[in-house]
Motif scaffolding. Structure first.
Motif, PDB file in Angstrom:
ATOM      1  N   VAL A   1       0.834  -1.202   0.000  1.00  0.00           N
ATOM      2  CA  VAL A   1       0.000   0.000   0.000  1.00  0.00           C
ATOM      3  C   VAL A   1       0.869   1.252   0.000  1.00  0.00           C
ATOM      4  O   VAL A   1       0.639   2.194  -0.784  1.00  0.00           O
ATOM      5  CB  VAL A   1      -0.947  -0.018   1.214  1.00  0.00           C
ATOM      6  N   LEU A   2       1.894   1.283   0.857  1.00  0.00           N
ATOM      7  CA  LEU A   2       2.762   2.461   0.920  1.00  0.00           C
ATOM      8  C   LEU A   2       3.532   2.654  -0.380  1.00  0.00           C
ATOM      9  O   LEU A   2       3.678   3.787  -0.862  1.00  0.00           O
ATOM     10  CB  LEU A   2       3.734   2.326   2.100  1.00  0.00           C
ATOM     11  N   ALA A   3       4.041   1.574  -0.950  1.00  0.00           N
ATOM     12  CA  ALA A   3       4.802   1.677  -2.195  1.00  0.00           C
ATOM     13  C   ALA A   3       3.917   2.156  -3.339  1.00  0.00           C
ATOM     14  O   ALA A   3       4.312   3.040  -4.123  1.00  0.00           O
ATOM     15  CB  ALA A   3       5.438   0.333  -2.537  1.00  0.00           C
ATOM     16  N   GLY A   4       2.731   1.592  -3.456  1.00  0.00           N
ATOM     17  CA  GLY A   4       1.842   2.008  -4.537  1.00  0.00           C
ATOM     18  C   GLY A   4       1.420   3.457  -4.421  1.00  0.00           C
ATOM     19  O   GLY A   4       1.453   4.211  -5.404  1.00  0.00           O
ATOM     20  N   ALA A   5       1.047   3.874  -3.209  1.00  0.00           N
ATOM     21  CA  ALA A   5       0.619   5.259  -3.014  1.00  0.00           C
ATOM     22  C   ALA A   5       1.761   6.234  -3.256  1.00  0.00           C
ATOM     23  O   ALA A   5       1.604   7.254  -3.940  1.00  0.00           O
ATOM     24  CB  ALA A   5       0.064   5.425  -1.598  1.00  0.00           C
ATOM     25  N   SER A   6       2.941   5.930  -2.710  1.00  0.00           N
ATOM     26  CA  SER A   6       4.058   6.875  -2.803  1.00  0.00           C
ATOM     27  C   SER A   6       4.639   6.951  -4.214  1.00  0.00           C
ATOM     28  O   SER A   6       4.985   8.041  -4.683  1.00  0.00           O
ATOM     29  CB  SER A   6       5.150   6.486  -1.802  1.00  0.00           C
ATOM     30  N   LEU A   7       4.739   5.815  -4.918  1.00  0.00           N
ATOM     31  CA  LEU A   7       5.274   5.859  -6.280  1.00  0.00           C
ATOM     32  C   LEU A   7       4.340   6.609  -7.220  1.00  0.00           C
ATOM     33  O   LEU A   7       4.797   7.315  -8.124  1.00  0.00           O
ATOM     34  CB  LEU A   7       5.510   4.440  -6.792  1.00  0.00           C
ATOM     35  N   GLY A   8       3.044   6.455  -7.023  1.00  0.00           N
ATOM     36  CA  GLY A   8       2.108   7.234  -7.825  1.00  0.00           C
ATOM     37  C   GLY A   8       2.283   8.723  -7.607  1.00  0.00           C
ATOM     38  O   GLY A   8       2.291   9.518  -8.559  1.00  0.00           O
ATOM     39  N   ILE A   9       2.453   9.126  -6.347  1.00  0.00           N
ATOM     40  CA  ILE A   9       2.640  10.546  -6.041  1.00  0.00           C
ATOM     41  C   ILE A   9       3.998  11.035  -6.523  1.00  0.00           C
ATOM     42  O   ILE A   9       4.132  12.182  -6.976  1.00  0.00           O
ATOM     43  CB  ILE A   9       2.444  10.778  -4.534  1.00  0.00           C
ATOM     44  N   ALA A  10       5.035  10.185  -6.469  1.00  0.00           N
ATOM     45  CA  ALA A  10       6.338  10.570  -7.021  1.00  0.00           C
ATOM     46  C   ALA A  10       6.223  10.863  -8.510  1.00  0.00           C
ATOM     47  O   ALA A  10       6.813  11.824  -9.021  1.00  0.00           O
ATOM     48  CB  ALA A  10       7.360   9.457  -6.771  1.00  0.00           C
ATOM     49  N   GLY A  11       5.459  10.032  -9.228  1.00  0.00           N
ATOM     50  CA  GLY A  11       5.239  10.303 -10.646  1.00  0.00           C
ATOM     51  C   GLY A  11       4.485  11.597 -10.871  1.00  0.00           C
ATOM     52  O   GLY A  11       4.803  12.372 -11.782  1.00  0.00           O
ATOM     53  N   LEU A  12       3.475  11.871 -10.033  1.00  0.00           N
ATOM     54  CA  LEU A  12       2.713  13.117 -10.148  1.00  0.00           C
ATOM     55  C   LEU A  12       3.607  14.341  -9.937  1.00  0.00           C
ATOM     56  O   LEU A  12       3.541  15.317 -10.700  1.00  0.00           O
ATOM     57  CB  LEU A  12       1.573  13.110  -9.126  1.00  0.00           C
ATOM     58  N   ILE A  13       4.454  14.298  -8.908  1.00  0.00           N
ATOM     59  CA  ILE A  13       5.352  15.428  -8.635  1.00  0.00           C
ATOM     60  C   ILE A  13       6.359  15.595  -9.765  1.00  0.00           C
ATOM     61  O   ILE A  13       6.649  16.726 -10.198  1.00  0.00           O
ATOM     62  CB  ILE A  13       6.079  15.221  -7.292  1.00  0.00           C
ATOM     63  N   MET A  14       6.889  14.485 -10.273  1.00  0.00           N
ATOM     64  CA  MET A  14       7.838  14.571 -11.384  1.00  0.00           C
ATOM     65  C   MET A  14       7.189  15.196 -12.610  1.00  0.00           C
ATOM     66  O   MET A  14       7.797  16.009 -13.320  1.00  0.00           O
ATOM     67  CB  MET A  14       8.368  13.166 -11.722  1.00  0.00           C
ATOM     68  N   GLN A  15       5.951  14.859 -12.873  1.00  0.00           N
ATOM     69  CA  GLN A  15       5.245  15.440 -14.017  1.00  0.00           C
ATOM     70  C   GLN A  15       5.026  16.935 -13.843  1.00  0.00           C
ATOM     71  O   GLN A  15       5.053  17.690 -14.820  1.00  0.00           O
ATOM     72  CB  GLN A  15       3.912  14.714 -14.210  1.00  0.00           C
ATOM     73  N   MET A  16       4.811  17.393 -12.614  1.00  0.00           N
ATOM     74  CA  MET A  16       4.684  18.828 -12.364  1.00  0.00           C
ATOM     75  C   MET A  16       6.019  19.539 -12.544  1.00  0.00           C
ATOM     76  O   MET A  16       6.084  20.653 -13.086  1.00  0.00           O
ATOM     77  CB  MET A  16       4.159  19.065 -10.943  1.00  0.00           C
ATOM     78  N   LEU A  17       7.111  18.912 -12.107  1.00  0.00           N
ATOM     79  CA  LEU A  17       8.429  19.542 -12.225  1.00  0.00           C
ATOM     80  C   LEU A  17       8.836  19.702 -13.686  1.00  0.00           C
ATOM     81  O   LEU A  17       9.407  20.729 -14.079  1.00  0.00           O
ATOM     82  CB  LEU A  17       9.479  18.713 -11.482  1.00  0.00           C
ATOM     83  N   VAL A  18       8.556  18.679 -14.495  1.00  0.00           N
ATOM     84  CA  VAL A  18       8.976  18.689 -15.896  1.00  0.00           C
ATOM     85  C   VAL A  18       7.906  19.291 -16.800  1.00  0.00           C
ATOM     86  O   VAL A  18       8.177  19.655 -17.940  1.00  0.00           O
ATOM     87  CB  VAL A  18       9.340  17.253 -16.345  1.00  0.00           C
ATOM     88  N   ARG A  19       6.674  19.393 -16.284  1.00  0.00           N
ATOM     89  CA  ARG A  19       5.526  19.878 -17.057  1.00  0.00           C
ATOM     90  C   ARG A  19       5.276  18.960 -18.259  1.00  0.00           C
ATOM     91  O   ARG A  19       5.071  19.404 -19.381  1.00  0.00           O
ATOM     92  CB  ARG A  19       5.730  21.318 -17.500  1.00  0.00           C
TER      93      ARG A  19
END
Length: 336
Positions: free
Chosen positions: A72-90
């Motif tokens: 649960v922690l890995a799935g939730a956190s990796l999804g959010i890591a991808g979301l933040i990366m997409q915001m940084l790179v646009r």
């Protein structure tokens, strides 16, 4: 009178009730999958045997519960890591495994195996996080230096960067006869997660809280540096915060279970179709759907060739790649 008249009956109803229903459905699905994860496996563990059989209760507490929590922690956190990366790179087509961040973190792990084989897990996590942070910085510098106009070319640049770093890592591991140790980190699997060997994934949970607190800043960063600066936001400072969040999540999951591809790419894109691009609104959805996706794939990996277990990264990679292709084709069809 005409300007102040009521809207016509054909005006579409707000989507909030539909989103609420989907959110409740996702939460119930997560609970059901987590329950299945507790009782699916080679060893016979059932709700009845837990109360009547001592070894079954011990296995549940020592193995099944830590594994489910880590999933649960890995799935939730990796999804959010991808979301933040997409915001940084646009760019909607990037995540740690398509930007070279995971490969840099793996190179850091190999360095600890070679230079300090007796280093504790906390040290390995720190080295992997620093390596992932370096990989994030290198990718952002490369993307800014290369005039990439197409959305699809940005992840291709990251994949090429990751390929170079991965080739160097594989070459060093081959020369030092460490390919088997390297394969342990490159194949994502939660089969070895037990009590005392999963606690560092809670660092990823802490980074989820940090991302939630800074969600509005990341939304502004996604609008561009000039826009963020005009609003009074210290762009570089919050980009650095985002880089740390992505690096720590990547490192903690890598040390705990290995590489899990495509998760941070697929889940945020699916969520954006439902709730839009607001980071604060998206984070709970990404966390729940990311956890649902990983737990479902892990249960599937356990039952496909029962009593044998397929590595989680294989199942996630196949399903994630198919969803990634669907997203690519969908974006291109909408662009035309």
């Amino acid at each position: 009178m005409t300007a102040l008249s009521a809207p016509p009956a054909s005006t579409p109803a707000p989507a909030r009730p539909r989103r609420t229903g989907l959110g409740v459905l996702a939460g119930v699905l997560l609970l059901l999958l987590a329950g299945a994860s507790l009782f699916v496996g080679v060893s016979d563990v059932s709700p009845v045997s837990v109360f009547s059989d001592g070894p079954a209760a011990f296995l549940l507490v020592a193995s099944r519960v830590p594994r489910t929590v880590a999933l649960v922690l890995a799935g939730a956190s990796l999804g959010i890591a991808g979301l933040i990366m997409q915001m940084l790179v646009r760019n909607r087509f990037v995540e740690p495994s398509t930007t070279g961040v995971t490969e840099f973190a793996t190179l850091g792990m190999l360095a600890t195996i070679v230079l300090a084989p007796g280093m504790p897990v906390v040290g390995k996590t720190a080295v992997a996080a620093l390596s992932g942070l370096l990989g994030t910085w290198v990718f952002l510098r490369v993307v800014r230096a290369v005039p990439v106009r197409s959305l699809v070319l940005v992840p291709l640049v990251g994949i090429m960067l990751g390929g170079v770093v991965g080739a160097v890592t594989t070459f060093v591991a081959y020369r030092l006869d460490l390919l088997q140790s390297l394969a342990q980190w490159s194949q994502g699997s939660f089969a070895g997660v037990v009590q005392g060997r999963y606690e560092f994934v809670w660092l990823a949970g802490v980074m989820v809280v940090v991302a939630w607190l800074a969600a509005d800043r990341f939304s502004v960063i996604g609008l561009g540096e000039e826009f963020a600066t005009n609003l009074g936001l210290h762009h570089r400072r919050w980009v650095a915060v985002g880089m740390v969040v992505v690096a720590v999540i990547t490192a903690s999951v890598l040390v705990t279970a290995g590489l899990i591809p495509f998760l941070g790419l697929v889940v945020p894109n699916v969520v954006s179709l439902v709730v839009g691009d607001n980071v604060r609104r998206s984070i709970p959805w990404v966390a729940v759907l990311g956890a649902v996706f990983v737990v479902a794939c892990d249960v599937l990996a356990r039952v496909l060739r029962f009593p044998y277990e397929i590595p989680l990264s294989v199942v996630v990679g196949i399903i994630g790649a198919a969803l990634f292709l669907w997203l690519l084709l969908r974006r291109r069809s909408r662009a035309h």
